[in-house]
Design a protein around this motif. Structure first.
Motif, PDB file in Angstrom:
ATOM      1  N   TYR A   9       1.210  -1.162  -0.018  1.00  0.00           N
ATOM      2  CA  TYR A   9      -0.104  -0.019  -0.170  1.00  0.00           C
ATOM      3  C   TYR A   9       1.305   1.396  -0.142  1.00  0.00           C
ATOM      4  N   PHE A  10       0.566   2.518  -0.244  1.00  0.00           N
ATOM      5  CA  PHE A  10       0.405   3.232  -0.452  1.00  0.00           C
ATOM      6  C   PHE A  10       0.760   4.452   0.819  1.00  0.00           C
ATOM      7  N   PHE A  11       1.973   4.547   1.385  1.00  0.00           N
ATOM      8  CA  PHE A  11       2.426   4.882   2.353  1.00  0.00           C
ATOM      9  C   PHE A  11       0.870   4.691   4.099  1.00  0.00           C
ATOM     10  N   PRO A  12       0.486   3.551   4.221  1.00  0.00           N
ATOM     11  CA  PRO A  12      -0.590   2.915   4.542  1.00  0.00           C
ATOM     12  C   PRO A  12      -0.288   3.217   6.404  1.00  0.00           C
ATOM     13  N   TYR A  13      -1.540   3.343   7.117  1.00  0.00           N
ATOM     14  CA  TYR A  13      -1.294   3.640   8.457  1.00  0.00           C
ATOM     15  C   TYR A  13      -0.921   2.701   9.114  1.00  0.00           C
ATOM     16  N   LEU A  14      -0.693   3.516  10.657  1.00  0.00           N
ATOM     17  CA  LEU A  14      -0.242   2.833  11.433  1.00  0.00           C
ATOM     18  C   LEU A  14      -0.656   1.521  11.339  1.00  0.00           C
ATOM     19  N   GLY A  15      -1.737   0.646  11.870  1.00  0.00           N
ATOM     20  CA  GLY A  15      -1.616  -0.253  12.110  1.00  0.00           C
ATOM     21  C   GLY A  15      -0.760  -1.148  11.106  1.00  0.00           C
ATOM     22  N   TYR A  16      -1.045  -1.293   9.899  1.00  0.00           N
ATOM     23  CA  TYR A  16       0.147  -2.330   9.093  1.00  0.00           C
ATOM     24  C   TYR A  16       1.424  -1.906  10.043  1.00  0.00           C
ATOM     25  N   PHE A  17       1.607  -1.140  10.045  1.00  0.00           N
ATOM     26  CA  PHE A  17       2.729  -1.446  10.294  1.00  0.00           C
ATOM     27  C   PHE A  17       3.176  -1.857  11.702  1.00  0.00           C
ATOM     28  N   GLN A  18       1.958  -2.196  12.927  1.00  0.00           N
ATOM     29  CA  GLN A  18       1.990  -2.590  13.745  1.00  0.00           C
ATOM     30  C   GLN A  18       2.091  -4.291  13.409  1.00  0.00           C
ATOM     31  N   LEU A  19       1.276  -4.604  12.293  1.00  0.00           N
ATOM     32  CA  LEU A  19       1.246  -6.208  11.813  1.00  0.00           C
ATOM     33  C   LEU A  19       2.611  -6.412  11.479  1.00  0.00           C
ATOM     34  N   MET A  20       3.383  -5.554  10.943  1.00  0.00           N
ATOM     35  CA  MET A  20       5.145  -5.752   9.992  1.00  0.00           C
ATOM     36  C   MET A  20       5.344  -6.246  11.533  1.00  0.00           C
ATOM     37  N   ALA A  21       5.551  -5.683  12.514  1.00  0.00           N
ATOM     38  CA  ALA A  21       6.125  -5.169  13.450  1.00  0.00           C
ATOM     39  C   ALA A  21       5.820  -6.834  14.606  1.00  0.00           C
ATOM     40  N   SER A  22       4.695  -7.030  14.549  1.00  0.00           N
ATOM     41  CA  SER A  22       4.795  -8.901  14.956  1.00  0.00           C
ATOM     42  C   SER A  22       4.824  -9.514  14.161  1.00  0.00           C
ATOM     43  N   VAL A  23       5.443  -9.353  13.367  1.00  0.00           N
ATOM     44  CA  VAL A  23       6.114 -11.047  12.577  1.00  0.00           C
ATOM     45  C   VAL A  23       7.375 -11.310  12.289  1.00  0.00           C
ATOM     46  N   ASP A  24       8.370 -12.195  12.439  1.00  0.00           N
ATOM     47  CA  ASP A  24       9.635 -11.589  11.888  1.00  0.00           C
ATOM     48  C   ASP A  24       9.858 -12.191  10.044  1.00  0.00           C
ATOM     49  N   THR A  25       8.340 -12.485   9.692  1.00  0.00           N
ATOM     50  CA  THR A  25       8.417 -12.588   8.159  1.00  0.00           C
ATOM     51  C   THR A  25       7.315 -12.352   7.258  1.00  0.00           C
ATOM     52  N   TRP A  26       7.856 -11.129   6.286  1.00  0.00           N
ATOM     53  CA  TRP A  26       6.631  -9.930   5.785  1.00  0.00           C
ATOM     54  C   TRP A  26       6.531 -10.528   4.276  1.00  0.00           C
ATOM     55  N   VAL A  27       5.047 -10.936   4.101  1.00  0.00           N
ATOM     56  CA  VAL A  27       5.181 -11.390   2.256  1.00  0.00           C
ATOM     57  C   VAL A  27       4.651 -10.248   2.001  1.00  0.00           C
ATOM     58  N   PHE A  28       5.332  -9.384   0.694  1.00  0.00           N
ATOM     59  CA  PHE A  28       3.953  -8.803  -0.596  1.00  0.00           C
ATOM     60  C   PHE A  28       3.016  -9.403  -1.441  1.00  0.00           C
ATOM     61  N   PHE A  29       1.936  -9.080  -1.364  1.00  0.00           N
ATOM     62  CA  PHE A  29       0.916 -10.338  -2.004  1.00  0.00           C
ATOM     63  C   PHE A  29       0.803  -9.052  -2.928  1.00  0.00           C
ATOM     64  N   ASP A  30       1.567  -9.553  -4.199  1.00  0.00           N
ATOM     65  CA  ASP A  30       1.208  -8.387  -5.085  1.00  0.00           C
ATOM     66  C   ASP A  30       0.894  -9.059  -6.517  1.00  0.00           C
ATOM     67  N   ASP A  31       1.361 -10.137  -6.650  1.00  0.00           N
ATOM     68  CA  ASP A  31       0.560 -10.482  -7.675  1.00  0.00           C
ATOM     69  C   ASP A  31      -0.742 -11.486  -7.427  1.00  0.00           C
TER      70      ASP A  31
END
Length: 249
Positions: A9-31
């Motif tokens: 997402y384009f400069f997403p809201y705070l919750g996006y990064f709180q979710l990212m902070a909660s995991v050790d592996t992040w997948v960008f689901f772009d396809d």
């Protein structure tokens, strides 16, 4: 391995990064199919008129077909960066960390890339670094996973988690209805849901508008406090938020 999967997402809201902070592996689901008037190429910022609350900031597109995937789309040749800076300029003397936030914006958007998916992934990688987040990143379209049959929307995350050998998968709570917990249980993957922690903060002499782009959070709170707010919403295995854990500072 704890996995989170989200579209870029384009400069997403705070919750996006709180979710990212909660995991050790992040997948960008772009396809995946681009959703028109969604959050992929736009987000919300304050409007100069407090009565209107907010306005969109948008990355214009060079054109798209109905069934285009995010990976298919190119950005328009236009000075959209200058337009967004103009939209934010009324905050120059109001928001205490305006210049710091604009520096982050410039850092993340200073790219020659015109493919929307690749541009967003790179900007989010840079944002994560600014926010002191360092999960292992994967890009779905680059991974070439053999996901096998996907029978319903909730199975995309399951199949990707299986390919990664994940022990748990964390999804925003708003999407809980998409999933069948018994499928994750059968694969030995713990399924959990993240509720964002969106603390109100001063936005000058106007009513608080929640859920705006991370740029707004940075403008009013500064980098150090924004990092704290990201960690405050970190999901913990015991169900507490990061802010309530005894090992958090």
């Amino acid at each position: 391995m704890n996995v989170g999967i989200m579209q870029p997402y384009f400069f997403p809201y705070l919750g996006y990064f709180q979710l990212m902070a909660s995991v050790d592996t992040w997948v960008f689901f772009d396809d995946i199919q681009f959703v028109n008037k969604g959050w992929v190429n736009r987000n919300r910022i304050l409007h100069p008129d407090p009565a209107k609350g907010w306005q969109y900031m948008t990355v214009p597109l060079a054109g798209k077909n109905r069934f285009d995937r995010i990976t298919d789309i190119r950005m328009a040749e236009a000075d959209w960066r200058g337009k967004i800076r103009g939209q934010l300029s009324f905050l120059r003397k109001r928001a205490p960390y305006y210049e710091q936030a604009l520096s982050v914006f410039d850092h993340c958007t200073d790219q020659s890339e015109h493919n929307l998916a690749r541009f967003l992934v790179e900007s989010l990688r840079r944002l994560a670094e600014v926010l002191a987040l360092s999960p292992t990143f994967h890009v779905q379209s680059d991974a070439h996973w053999n996901l096998g049959p996907v029978e319903h929307a909730g199975q995309w995350a399951l199949r990707i988690a299986e390919c990664l050998g994940a022990r748990s998968y964390l999804n925003p709570a708003g999407g809980a209805g998409l999933f069948r917990p018994e499928e994750f249980e059968a694969s030995g993957i713990a399924l959990a849901f993240h509720e964002p922690v969106l603390e109100p903060y001063p936005q000058g002499q106007r009513p608080f508008v929640p859920g705006l782009s991370i740029l707004d959070v940075l403008m009013w709170n500064g980098l150090d406090e924004t990092r704290r707010m990201v960690q405050a919403g970190r999901h913990c295995p015991d169900g507490q938020t990061g802010a309530n854990r005894s090992d958090m500072q």
